[in-house]
Design an enzyme around this catalytic site. Structure first.
Site, PDB file in Angstrom:
ATOM      1  CG  ASP A 286       5.690   4.586  -1.682  1.00 51.54           C
ATOM      2  OD1 ASP A 286       6.317   5.350  -2.255  1.00 51.54           O
ATOM      3  OD2 ASP A 286       4.543   4.605  -0.983  1.00 51.54           O
TER       4      ASP A 286
ATOM      5  NE  ARG B 153       2.222   1.650   2.157  1.00 51.04           N
ATOM      6  CZ  ARG B 153       3.406   2.297   2.467  1.00 51.04           C
ATOM      7  NH1 ARG B 153       4.186   2.883   1.589  1.00 51.04           N
ATOM      8  NH2 ARG B 153       3.963   1.976   3.717  1.00 51.04           N
TER       9      ARG B 153
ATOM     10  NE  ARG C 224       8.657  10.027  -7.332  1.00 54.72           N
ATOM     11  CZ  ARG C 224       8.872  11.016  -6.837  1.00 54.72           C
ATOM     12  NH1 ARG C 224       8.240  11.083  -5.525  1.00 54.72           N
ATOM     13  NH2 ARG C 224       9.480  12.085  -7.351  1.00 54.72           N
TER      14      ARG C 224
END
Length: 251
Positions: free
Chosen positions: A52, A197, A50
């Protein structure tokens, strides 16, 4: 039936991440629609992972099956690119074993996070501008300590459906350029949701002198997301590379 890995890149600015969801347009949705239009039948793809909302990929990989081998994979990619929007580009597809899996067979993934130290109308779309001075030497000392750990619960989004929060970090370092530009390079066998992040956000606290390197280690050891720094914006994060074992490819 022939399985293929398809390699592509995308600008994630207008997408709600990679994975299909009901509340917004995603990269997976656009790719599947283009493939289905080209093949004139419904087709789904399985991505290597994935990304974001707003996160970009210089290299993403997905797998899908065709009823029979493509006669000319390069021509197939060219036709697909004509259908895809300008911010998604396919650059190759390669045949793989029938049981090859773009996500589970991946050996590593590498991300880059880009920083700039001054305002720039040409860079800020794909880099995050920090203010003040950062101690990149301290940030690199803290980044080196990531190799000492495997459980990164402190950097994971809460309430995810993964079975383990363990990851093996292979590379983690800041590369500093001119004019306050810097890039954080991190490679691991897997990543947790929001992990990069959150790591960058916490390393920035080290760089600002708000937490020492030893405290950075204690944050990891607490296994508590609330102990770590805030997550930095997604627009400066790029999925750069995904590696696989050679024996899954049929070329």
């Amino acid at each position: 039936m022939q399985r293929y890995f398809i390699y592509f890149s995308y600008d994630g600015t207008r997408y709600h991440g990679w994975q299909k969801q009901p509340n917004g347009i995603t990269v997976q949705e656009c790719l599947e629609q283009a493939l289905s239009m080209l093949l004139r039948r419904d087709l789904s793809v399985v991505g290597a992972g994935r990304t974001d909302t707003g996160v970009h990929a210089r290299t993403m990989v997905a797998h899908f099956d065709l009823d029979e081998p493509a006669a000319d994979p390069a021509a197939f990619c060219d036709k697909l690119n004509r259908i895809l929007p300008p911010d998604i580009a396919v650059y190759k597809m390669v045949p793989v074993r029938a049981d090859a899996h773009s996500r589970f067979d991946a050996l590593s993934r590498k991300y880059h996070y880009y920083l700039v130290g001054q305002k720039s109308p040409f860079e800020e779309r794909y880099a995050w501008r920090y203010r003040g001075r950062l101690d990149f030497e301290a940030m690199n000392r803290a980044a080196e300590r990531l190799f000492d750990y495997t459980d990164f619960t402190s950097f994971s989004k809460l309430h995810t459906d993964v079975k383990t929060n363990n990851c093996r970090i292979m590379e983690a370092r800041w590369i500093v350029g001119d004019g306050g530009r810097a890039v954080f390079v991190i490679q691991a066998d897997r990543f947790l949701r929001n992990m990069v992040r959150a790591v960058v956000g916490t390393l920035l606290e080290v760089g600002r002198g708000k937490i020492p390197v030893d405290e950075f280690c204690r944050i990891i050891e607490r296994k508590n997301r609330c102990a770590a720094g805030v997550s930095v914006p997604g627009h400066a994060l790029f999925l750069e590379e995904i590696t696989y074992p050679d024996d899954i490819f049929e070329i």
